[in-house]
Motif scaffolding. Structure first.
Motif, PDB file in Angstrom:
ATOM      1  N   ASN A   1       0.832  -1.202   0.000  1.00  0.00           N
ATOM      2  CA  ASN A   1       0.000   0.000   0.000  1.00  0.00           C
ATOM      3  C   ASN A   1       0.871   1.258   0.000  1.00  0.00           C
ATOM      4  OD1 ASN A   1      -2.394   1.438   0.021  1.00  0.00           O
ATOM      5  ND2 ASN A   1      -2.449   1.509   2.252  1.00  0.00           N
TER       6      ASN A   1
ATOM      7  N   GLU B   1     -10.401   5.117  -5.565  1.00  0.00           N
ATOM      8  CA  GLU B   1     -10.869   6.306  -4.854  1.00  0.00           C
ATOM      9  C   GLU B   1      -9.999   6.587  -3.637  1.00  0.00           C
ATOM     10  OE1 GLU B   1     -14.958   5.400  -4.044  1.00  0.00           O
ATOM     11  OE2 GLU B   1     -15.586   6.021  -6.034  1.00  0.00           O
ATOM     12  N   GLY B   2      -9.684   7.877  -3.428  1.00  0.00           N
ATOM     13  CA  GLY B   2      -8.928   8.303  -2.257  1.00  0.00           C
ATOM     14  C   GLY B   2      -7.422   8.269  -2.413  1.00  0.00           C
ATOM     15  N   ARG B   3      -6.886   7.932  -3.599  1.00  0.00           N
ATOM     16  CA  ARG B   3      -5.434   7.820  -3.776  1.00  0.00           C
ATOM     17  C   ARG B   3      -4.855   8.923  -4.654  1.00  0.00           C
ATOM     18  NH1 ARG B   3      -3.492   2.743  -1.862  1.00  0.00           N
ATOM     19  NH2 ARG B   3      -1.571   3.904  -1.840  1.00  0.00           N
TER      20      ARG B   3
ATOM     21  N   ALA C   1      -4.402  12.293  -4.328  1.00  0.00           N
ATOM     22  CA  ALA C   1      -3.455  13.237  -3.709  1.00  0.00           C
ATOM     23  C   ALA C   1      -2.112  12.573  -3.445  1.00  0.00           C
ATOM     24  CB  ALA C   1      -4.046  13.786  -2.405  1.00  0.00           C
ATOM     25  N   GLU C   2      -2.126  11.335  -2.979  1.00  0.00           N
ATOM     26  CA  GLU C   2      -0.884  10.621  -2.677  1.00  0.00           C
ATOM     27  C   GLU C   2      -0.044  10.418  -3.935  1.00  0.00           C
ATOM     28  OE1 GLU C   2       0.437   6.211  -0.956  1.00  0.00           O
ATOM     29  OE2 GLU C   2      -1.677   6.754  -1.041  1.00  0.00           O
TER      30      GLU C   2
ATOM     31  N   GLU D   1      -9.491   9.487 -10.385  1.00  0.00           N
ATOM     32  CA  GLU D   1     -10.083   8.372  -9.644  1.00  0.00           C
ATOM     33  C   GLU D   1     -10.936   7.539 -10.592  1.00  0.00           C
ATOM     34  OE1 GLU D   1     -12.323   9.716  -6.279  1.00  0.00           O
ATOM     35  OE2 GLU D   1     -10.529  10.107  -5.096  1.00  0.00           O
TER      36      GLU D   1
ATOM     37  N   PRO E   1      -8.632  -1.485  -4.480  1.00  0.00           N
ATOM     38  CA  PRO E   1      -7.374  -1.076  -3.834  1.00  0.00           C
ATOM     39  C   PRO E   1      -6.219  -1.959  -4.303  1.00  0.00           C
ATOM     40  CG  PRO E   1      -9.140  -1.186  -2.223  1.00  0.00           C
ATOM     41  CD  PRO E   1      -9.690  -1.755  -3.501  1.00  0.00           C
TER      42      PRO E   1
END
Length: 198
Positions: A100, A129-131, A133-134, A151, A157
């Motif tokens: 991860n 989803e949610g990755r 910015a990283e 996204e 994941p």
């Protein structure tokens, strides 16, 4: 009443008086022949005893080696099974966290490789989803400004899709984790099976 008539008489009878006396040379020859016969019999007994002893030692050594081999295998198997909880936590916790954390870096590495093949082409990275910015934070500054991170709801994941121009590539860290877990489960199963067969 006397029992003398029941016992055998060993007195020399007049007709049995032919005694054969040996001279000194004949007596010496008989002694040497008896010595040779005894020596040969003793030698044969010693050789036979040595062969039996050798066979017994070989059998004992083979049994000892077999026992040692069995003991070593059993100890190795038991040690492996005692490490099962540690390996299980590696597969269940440590590896997923490591994958991860390295997910975004792996995406950037793949993207740079693809960009070298197709210079000045638009680049897109589709992530779960949610990755976003990283991944954006890890993009090198010298990449072309047409790099977009988006996204994609259908991506699970650990998965991502890269597109540079017409070239596409998928990255699937979750399948790597699944294959590692399957290999570990197979190893533990075989170790338990070997221990049960002992």
């Amino acid at each position: 009443m006397s029992i003398a008539h029941l016992l055998e008489d060993f007195k020399l009878q007049p007709d049995d008086s032919k005694l054969h006396l040996l001279d000194e040379d004949a007596l010496e020859e008989q002694r040497l022949a008896a010595f040779e016969q005894g020596y040969s019999a003793g030698w044969e007994d010693a050789v036979q005893a040595q062969e039996q002893s050798r066979g017994r030692v070989s059998d004992e050594l083979a049994r000892s080696l077999e026992d040692m081999s069995f003991t070593y295998q059993e100890a190795t198997t038991r040690m492996s099974l005692s490490l099962e909880p540690m390996f299980q936590s590696l597969v269940d916790v440590v590896l997923p966290e490591t994958l991860n954390r390295g997910f975004a870096a792996r995406l950037v590495e793949q993207l740079c490789e693809m960009a070298q093949e197709q210079i000045n082409q638009p680049m897109q990275i589709f992530v779960p989803e949610g990755r976003v910015a990283e991944v954006e934070a890890l993009l090198p500054q010298d990449l072309s400004s047409s790099t977009r991170v988006r996204e994609h709801a259908a991506l699970e994941p650990g998965r991502a899709r890269l597109q540079v121009g017409t070239s596409q590539r998928e990255l699937d860290c979750s399948s790597l984790l699944t294959s590692i877990a399957a290999a570990f489960d197979a190893y533990v199963f075989e170790a338990k099976k070997a221990l049960a067969n002992e």
